[in-house]
Write a protein that holds these residues in place. Structure first.
Motif, PDB file in Angstrom:
ATOM      1  N   ALA A   1       0.841  -1.191   0.000  1.00 58.29           N
ATOM      2  CA  ALA A   1       0.000   0.000   0.000  1.00 58.29           C
ATOM      3  C   ALA A   1       0.883   1.251   0.000  1.00 58.29           C
ATOM      4  O   ALA A   1       2.096   1.163   0.153  1.00 58.29           O
ATOM      5  N   PHE A   2       0.243   2.397  -0.166  1.00 58.13           N
ATOM      6  CA  PHE A   2       0.946   3.667  -0.272  1.00 58.13           C
ATOM      7  C   PHE A   2       1.919   3.949   0.889  1.00 58.13           C
ATOM      8  O   PHE A   2       3.082   4.302   0.651  1.00 58.13           O
ATOM      9  N   PRO A   3       1.485   3.759   2.157  1.00 56.47           N
ATOM     10  CA  PRO A   3       2.417   4.051   3.266  1.00 56.47           C
ATOM     11  C   PRO A   3       3.724   3.265   3.164  1.00 56.47           C
ATOM     12  O   PRO A   3       4.800   3.812   3.415  1.00 56.47           O
ATOM     13  N   GLY A   4       3.626   2.010   2.793  1.00 56.04           N
ATOM     14  CA  GLY A   4       4.815   1.179   2.677  1.00 56.04           C
ATOM     15  C   GLY A   4       5.752   1.684   1.597  1.00 56.04           C
ATOM     16  O   GLY A   4       6.969   1.701   1.771  1.00 56.04           O
ATOM     17  N   MET A   5       5.164   2.133   0.490  1.00 51.23           N
ATOM     18  CA  MET A   5       5.987   2.636  -0.608  1.00 51.23           C
ATOM     19  C   MET A   5       6.692   3.922  -0.211  1.00 51.23           C
ATOM     20  O   MET A   5       7.858   4.149  -0.548  1.00 51.23           O
ATOM     21  N   VAL A   6       5.969   4.778   0.514  1.00 47.29           N
ATOM     22  CA  VAL A   6       6.604   6.016   1.007  1.00 47.29           C
ATOM     23  C   VAL A   6       7.716   5.658   1.989  1.00 47.29           C
ATOM     24  O   VAL A   6       8.822   6.202   1.922  1.00 47.29           O
ATOM     25  N   LEU A   7       7.411   4.721   2.879  1.00 46.41           N
ATOM     26  CA  LEU A   7       8.389   4.311   3.889  1.00 46.41           C
ATOM     27  C   LEU A   7       9.679   3.826   3.225  1.00 46.41           C
ATOM     28  O   LEU A   7      10.785   4.222   3.607  1.00 46.41           O
ATOM     29  N   ALA A   8       9.517   2.990   2.189  1.00 45.99           N
ATOM     30  CA  ALA A   8      10.690   2.470   1.486  1.00 45.99           C
ATOM     31  C   ALA A   8      11.469   3.604   0.830  1.00 45.99           C
ATOM     32  O   ALA A   8      12.703   3.668   0.922  1.00 45.99           O
ATOM     33  N   THR A   9      10.757   4.520   0.191  1.00 42.07           N
ATOM     34  CA  THR A   9      11.424   5.630  -0.499  1.00 42.07           C
ATOM     35  C   THR A   9      12.125   6.553   0.506  1.00 42.07           C
ATOM     36  O   THR A   9      13.242   7.005   0.277  1.00 42.07           O
ATOM     37  N   VAL A  10      11.450   6.816   1.634  1.00 44.77           N
ATOM     38  CA  VAL A  10      12.058   7.666   2.667  1.00 44.77           C
ATOM     39  C   VAL A  10      13.348   7.021   3.175  1.00 44.77           C
ATOM     40  O   VAL A  10      14.388   7.668   3.275  1.00 44.77           O
ATOM     41  N   PHE A  11      13.267   5.737   3.451  1.00 48.41           N
ATOM     42  CA  PHE A  11      14.436   5.024   3.964  1.00 48.41           C
ATOM     43  C   PHE A  11      15.622   5.174   3.022  1.00 48.41           C
ATOM     44  O   PHE A  11      16.750   5.422   3.432  1.00 48.41           O
ATOM     45  N   LEU A  12      15.329   5.072   1.717  1.00 46.95           N
ATOM     46  CA  LEU A  12      16.413   5.110   0.733  1.00 46.95           C
ATOM     47  C   LEU A  12      16.916   6.521   0.437  1.00 46.95           C
ATOM     48  O   LEU A  12      18.038   6.697  -0.008  1.00 46.95           O
ATOM     49  N   THR A  13      16.082   7.540   0.666  1.00 51.46           N
ATOM     50  CA  THR A  13      16.480   8.891   0.249  1.00 51.46           C
ATOM     51  C   THR A  13      16.888   9.794   1.410  1.00 51.46           C
ATOM     52  O   THR A  13      17.455  10.851   1.193  1.00 51.46           O
ATOM     53  N   LEU A  14      16.608   9.362   2.644  1.00 55.10           N
ATOM     54  CA  LEU A  14      16.945  10.210   3.796  1.00 55.10           C
ATOM     55  C   LEU A  14      18.434  10.582   3.846  1.00 55.10           C
ATOM     56  O   LEU A  14      18.778  11.690   4.257  1.00 55.10           O
ATOM     57  N   PRO A  15      19.323   9.687   3.429  1.00 58.90           N
ATOM     58  CA  PRO A  15      20.742  10.051   3.497  1.00 58.90           C
ATOM     59  C   PRO A  15      21.074  11.323   2.723  1.00 58.90           C
ATOM     60  O   PRO A  15      21.965  12.063   3.121  1.00 58.90           O
ATOM     61  N   PHE A  16      20.363  11.571   1.624  1.00 59.61           N
ATOM     62  CA  PHE A  16      20.747  12.702   0.777  1.00 59.61           C
ATOM     63  C   PHE A  16      20.690  14.017   1.539  1.00 59.61           C
ATOM     64  O   PHE A  16      21.650  14.778   1.580  1.00 59.61           O
ATOM     65  N   ILE A  17      19.535  14.279   2.144  1.00 57.53           N
ATOM     66  CA  ILE A  17      19.365  15.571   2.801  1.00 57.53           C
ATOM     67  C   ILE A  17      20.303  15.678   4.007  1.00 57.53           C
ATOM     68  O   ILE A  17      20.892  16.725   4.266  1.00 57.53           O
ATOM     69  N   VAL A  18      20.455  14.576   4.729  1.00 55.11           N
ATOM     70  CA  VAL A  18      21.331  14.592   5.906  1.00 55.11           C
ATOM     71  C   VAL A  18      22.780  14.827   5.472  1.00 55.11           C
ATOM     72  O   VAL A  18      23.480  15.673   6.024  1.00 55.11           O
ATOM     73  N   HIS A  19      23.190  14.104   4.434  1.00 56.74           N
ATOM     74  CA  HIS A  19      24.562  14.247   3.950  1.00 56.74           C
ATOM     75  C   HIS A  19      24.870  15.656   3.468  1.00 56.74           C
ATOM     76  O   HIS A  19      25.974  16.146   3.628  1.00 56.74           O
ATOM     77  N   GLU A  20      23.884  16.275   2.837  1.00 55.19           N
ATOM     78  CA  GLU A  20      24.120  17.619   2.312  1.00 55.19           C
ATOM     79  C   GLU A  20      24.179  18.663   3.414  1.00 55.19           C
ATOM     80  O   GLU A  20      24.911  19.641   3.319  1.00 55.19           O
TER      81      GLU A  20
END
Lengths: 270, 343
Positions: free
Chosen positions: A132-151
């Motif tokens: 479902a949608f929440p799971g897809m967002v969760l997966a995407t967040v998990f994979l993309t969170l490093p970008f903003i933190v790293h920057e």
């Protein structure tokens, strides 16, 4: 001699660009437009394609919001090193860079799936995460969170904390200080991180495939649509949606170059 | 506003004891220099007044009000940081107006106040510049204007001149003193430069290893130091360790008076300032010491002599006296003033 090296050096760069960016990009575009604009337009505006593109857009939008609200505090947490647990946070944030997206997706299913404890618990309050949608967002967040933190972590460290203290002494609350002192100076790093996040969200495939189950018109994103179409030999549809994604990426790259230049200029000013 | 510290102690996480039971009182309108070597706790004292640090023990009072638990936002204190800490993304104008905006002062009033400060700090032409477009001295003045804008009750400076060239530092020092006189606001400034402290301050707070050694006027700390540390830290000094014998102490064969309350045969520290020694040529038998070297230093000449115990003394001779003893001359010394401290 050095001139020859220089020329051959740039020749290699251009060849590389041509081979890995130019030719495939043109191939996708020509493939998409092989039958002219009409079939292209029909493919892109078909119900299924539109749904998939909208789904990708929605996931990206929510991911950007979540990353901004989670990423900024996490970046401060890591950059400051004063609150205990920052090492743990750093570890968690960097994990996705090492873990395969498919594994990440699978891990989410294991935790939130209908047969898992947490998944069943959430289902009793009518929250469906896996497939479902929440799971897809969760997966995407998990994979993309490093970008903003790293920057943002290096930017926070470079700015230091004396400006923050100056703001406190001048009467600004921590919240006001975030708005008036921190965010304006982190603006370029944040935007760059968000652009990277967007690019990754547009292209995310593996984790979303596993966690969504790729159900047509329910959990199918644009990349899943392209995959499904090509597997089903509906090449026109695959090309059309690919071209749309590629164009979006192209504009994103241009925007990122712009951000880098403007942001770099404002950083050099410091 | 008056400031009072009552038995204030500050232990940093990790166990570093920065300030150990410090008590002092600063009167309204005073300008106090906080002087001490690095690690003496002087910056911590400043930060305890701002509220950026909270004491582990003890209380801080400002204007008769206990502010120990008050956050920095509510203390109405102005602070000029060592590296200015200007907001890099804001113009000079916006930097100065920052505190006024936080106080929700009307736009008209903000503009009036900022213009007034720009004029006062001679920064009118720089209002729209960014901090990185300014020289160190200009940034310093912006930092001062920003701190003054919300009319603080107390103005604090953390090593304000440390990063500025000698020439401009002199000017700024005079300027800061002038600002203090015109605003009349109670001011504290941290420095490790004693010349700066003695020149600018009404009183000097000498700190050492997190304790108050002395709080007094520049004359007091120089002429009547209360501890060995103050005597040796402020101004040049010759320091000798000696046992006390029959109520007096001897250096270079000269008997010096001693506070009679000191216990007999105790080890004491004798401090003699170079300016408090007079020398005159004498025959080798009568002399106390021999001149090794002398150097012209402008207002005085410094002269190093070796006593018969092989101790080296520094002696200052005012340039008005005009006689410089050449190396090798035997001299008699007269100690005009000395300090003796128990060890």
């Amino acid at each position: 001699m050095s001139r020859i090296w220089r020329i051959s050096g740039s020749a290699i760069t251009y060849l590389w660009l041509l081979a890995f960016v130019g030719i495939p990009f043109v191939a996708v575009l020509t493939g998409a437009l092989a039958g002219g604009w009409r079939p292209f337009w029909q493919c892109v505006t078909s119900q299924e394609a539109l749904f998939a593109l909208r789904m990708t857009g929605e996931i990206t939008g929510v991911t950007l919001l979540v990353n901004l609200t989670l990423g900024v505090p996490m970046a401060f947490w890591i950059a400051r090193k004063t609150v205990p647990g920052w090492r743990m946070v750093q570890w968690i944030v960097e994990l996705p860079l090492a873990v395969s997206p498919v594994v990440a997706g699978l891990a989410l299913i294991v935790v939130y799936g209908p047969n898992a404890l947490l998944g069943r618990l959430l289902e009793t309050v009518h929250i469906k995460v896996a497939f479902a949608f929440p799971g897809m967002v969760l997966a995407t967040v998990f994979l993309t969170l490093p970008f903003i933190v790293h920057e943002t972590v290096p930017a926070i460290r470079a700015i230091g904390n004396t400006q923050e203290q100056a703001a406190y002494v001048l009467g600004a609350s921590p919240w006001r200080t975030l708005w008036r002192v921190w965010l304006p100076q982190l603006k370029w790093s944040l935007l760059y991180g968000l652009a990277l996040t967007t690019a990754r969200s547009f292209g995310e495939f593996g984790a979303v495939l596993v966690v969504s189950g790729s159900i047509v018109m329910v959990t199918e994103t644009a990349t899943l649509f392209v995959y499904q179409a090509s597997v089903n030999s509906e090449l026109q549809a695959a090309y059309a949606v690919s071209a749309t994604l590629a164009l979006a990426s192209f504009f994103l790259i241009v925007a990122m170059q712009f951000l880098k230049r403007v942001g770099g200029r404002s950083l050099r000013g410091h | 506003m008056a400031i009072e510290f009552v038995e204030v102690e500050k232990v940093y996480p990790g166990g570093t004891r920065s300030v150990r039971g410090v008590s002092f009182q600063i009167r309204e309108g005073e300008m106090v220099g906080v002087l001490g070597p690095s690690g003496s706790g002087k910056t911590t004292v400043l930060r305890l007044i701002t509220g950026l640090e909270r004491p582990t023990k003890g209380d801080v009072w400002i204007g008769g009000r206990r502010v120990t638990d008050l956050p920095p936002q509510q203390r109405n204190v102005g602070l000029v940081f060592q590296n200015y800490a200007l907001f890099q993304h804001m113009t000079v104008y916006d930097n100065i107006s920052f505190g006024l905006k936080e106080k929700r002062v009307s736009q008209n009033e903000i503009d009036h106040r900022v213009r007034e400060l720009l004029r006062f700090m001679r920064l009118e032409t720089y209002a729209n510049r960014f901090p990185h477009e300014l020289s160190g001295g200009q940034q310093q003045r912006v930092a001062l204007a920003r701190a003054l804008a919300p009319r603080p009750q107390i103005l604090l400076f953390d090593e304000p001149f440390a990063a500025i060239d000698t020439q401009i530092r002199r000017e700024l020092r005079t300027f800061v003193r002038q600002v203090h006189e015109e605003t009349g606001v109670t001011s504290l400034f941290v420095t490790h430069d004693q010349e700066e402290a003695l020149e600018v301050a009404d009183r000097v707070l000498v700190l050492h290893e997190g304790r108050v050694e002395q709080l007094g006027t520049p004359e007091e700390v120089y002429e009547r130091p209360e501890t060995l540390f103050v005597a040796s830290f402020i101004g040049e000094s010759n320091v000798w360790m000696r046992p006390l014998q029959n109520g007096h102490v001897e250096v270079a064969g000269i008997a010096l008076p001693v506070d009679p309350s000191l216990p007999d045969s105790a080890e004491v520290a004798v401090v003699v300032r170079p300016k408090d020694v007079q020398i005159e040529p004498a025959s080798a038998d009568e002399a106390h010491a021999q001149v090794i070297r002398s150097a012209f230093k402008g207002a005085y000449s410094a002269c190093w002599v070796r006593t018969k115990d092989c101790e080296i003394w520094e002696v200052h001779i005012p340039s008005t006296e005009r006689h410089r003893e050449s190396a090798g001359t035997w001299v008699r010394m007269r100690v005009l003033k000395s300090f003796v401290f128990p060890r």
